[in-house]
Enzyme design. Structure first.
Site, PDB file in Angstrom:
ATOM      1  NE  ARG A 279      -3.610  -2.490   0.059  1.00 23.16           N
ATOM      2  CZ  ARG A 279      -3.290  -3.648  -0.531  1.00 23.16           C
ATOM      3  NH1 ARG A 279      -2.183  -3.750  -1.256  1.00 23.16           N
ATOM      4  NH2 ARG A 279      -4.076  -4.700  -0.431  1.00 23.16           N
TER       5      ARG A 279
ATOM      6  CD  GLU B  36      -5.822  -0.202   2.982  1.00 26.23           C
ATOM      7  OE1 GLU B  36      -6.429  -0.405   1.926  1.00 26.23           O
ATOM      8  OE2 GLU B  36      -5.429  -1.109   3.736  1.00 26.23           O
TER       9      GLU B  36
ATOM     10  CB  SER C 113      -9.609  -2.024   4.308  1.00 26.13           C
ATOM     11  OG  SER C 113     -10.111  -3.251   3.810  1.00 26.13           O
TER      12      SER C 113
END
Length: 301
Positions: free
Chosen positions: A174, A294, A224
Site C-alpha cells: 500500500r 489505510e 478497509s
C-alpha cells in the site's frame, strides 16, 4: 480567495468550481466544501494549473473517486484537483494497456478481461481510479499494481512532467514513491499476459461475489479503514475485540465486515475519527498491536 480564483480563471487550467462540497465526491459521503475544485481536461491544462498554483503558493490536493479518503467537516482550504474526462481514456496494444489517471480501475480490469488479458482480475473489486491505484499500490487476492506496472507519466508538484518506471516507484505494501514525492498520475502503462477469457471472467465473478457477500457495499463507506498488521488481519482483531456494531454518531463499525466503518445516514468526519481512535486504543490495549490507518484524513481540523 476570490482574487486567486479570478486569476486562475484567466488561465487555461480547466473548469473551476468555487466552494464545492466534497461530500459529493467521497464514497463516505462526508466532507465540507473545498475553496475551489478545478477539473483540467488535458495534460497541458494540468501542467499549467500546477505551475500557477506553485507560483501563487496556493495549497492543492487531488481526488479521484474519493475512496480511501476522509474529508474534514470544515472542508479543504485551497484547490482540489479532479482530472477530467480526457484522463479516463484506456488503450490496448497487444498485451500492453495505457490508462488515464482518472480511468476507473474496475472498468480497466473488465476491459482487459474482455481482451483475454490476465493480470488485472484482482482489480475487479478495487474501487477508485488508476491514479489512485498506482499511488496506493492497490491490491487484493494476492496481487497488486506493482506486479503489472510498467511506467507512468506523472506531473510533479514542481510543474515537471516525468516518466517513472516500476523501478523508480519504490512499491511496497500500500505504498509508492508518490507518498514521499508529490505528484499526479496523468497516465499509466501496464503489461498483462494472454489468458483464457472464460477463466478470467470466472475469477472476476468470484471476486465480485465474495466482495458483495462480505462487504457493506450498500452503505457509504471507504473500504478497509486499517492496514492488515503483519501476519494478521485488522478485521479479525476488531471483531474479536467485540467492536462490530460500535458507533459514534452516524458512524458505525460494520456488522458485516469489521474493518469497514459505514455512514448510517448523518455521519460526520469527527464521528469517524473518534470511532477510529476507539478501535486503535482497544486493539492496542487488548493485543498490543498498533493499527495503521489505510484511509487518509484531509482538510482543515
Amino acid at each position: 480567495m476570490q482574487q486567486w480564483i479570478s486569476k486562475l480563471s484567466e488561465q487555461e487550467v480547466g473548469a473551476i468550481l468555487p466552494n464545492e462540497p466534497m461530500s459529493k465526491y467521497t464514497t463516505w459521503k462526508i466532507g465540507g466544501p473545498a475553496d475551489a475544485m478545478i477539473v483540467p481536461d488535458t495534460k497541458a491544462q494540468l501542467l499549467s494549473l500546477i505551475r500557477q498554483l506553485r507560483e501563487e503558493q496556493i495549497p492543492w490536493m487531488t481526488i479521484g473517486k474519493g475512496s480511501n479518503m476522509l474529508v474534514s467537516d470544515k472542508g479543504i482550504r485551497g484547490v482540489v484537483i479532479r482530472l477530467g474526462k480526457a484522463f479516463e481514456d484506456i488503450r490496448f496494444d497487444g498485451s500492453a494497456v495505457t490508462a488515464g489517471g482518472a480511468a476507473s480501475f474496475v472498468r480497466l480490469s473488465v476491459m482487459a478481461g474482455k481482451q483475454g488479458l490476465t493480470g488485472l482480475e484482482f482489480a475487479a473489486g478495487v474501487p477508485g481510479t488508476v491514479g489512485g491505484a498506482v499511488y496506493m499500490n492497490a491490491g487484493a487476492h494476492g496481487s497488486d499494481v506493482s506486479r503489472i506496472f510498467k511506467s507512468a507519466d506523472i506531473v510533479l508538484e514542481t510543474g515537471e512532467l516525468v516518466t517513472y518506471t516500476s523501478e523508480d516507484m519504490d512499491f511496497s505494501y500500500r505504498h509508492s514513491l508518490l507518498h514521499d514525492q508529490r505528484g499526479i498520475v496523468a497516465e499509466a502503462r501496464f503489461v498483462l499476459s494472454e489468458g483464457d477469457r472464460l477463466e478470467i471472467a470466472a475469477a472476476m465473478a468470484t471476486y465480485k461475489d465474495r466482495r458483495r457477500k462480505t462487504q457493506p457495499l450498500q452503505q457509504p463507506c471507504a473500504g478497509s479503514v486499517f492496514r492488515n498488521p503483519p501476519g494478521d488481519y485488522a478485521a479479525r482483531l476488531i471483531e474479536s475485540a467485540g467492536l462490530k456494531g460500535r458507533s459514534v454518531g452516524g458512524a458505525e463499525v460494520s456488522t458485516l465486515h469489521a474493518n469497514f466503518i459505514v455512514n448510517t445516514g448523518q455521519a460526520t468526519a469527527e464521528n469517524v475519527l473518534e470511532l477510529m481512535e476507539i478501535i486503535k486504543a482497544t486493539i492496542l490495549s487488548e493485543y498490543d498491536i498498533a493499527l495503521v490507518p489505510e484511509v487518509f484524513f484531509v482538510g482543515e481540523r
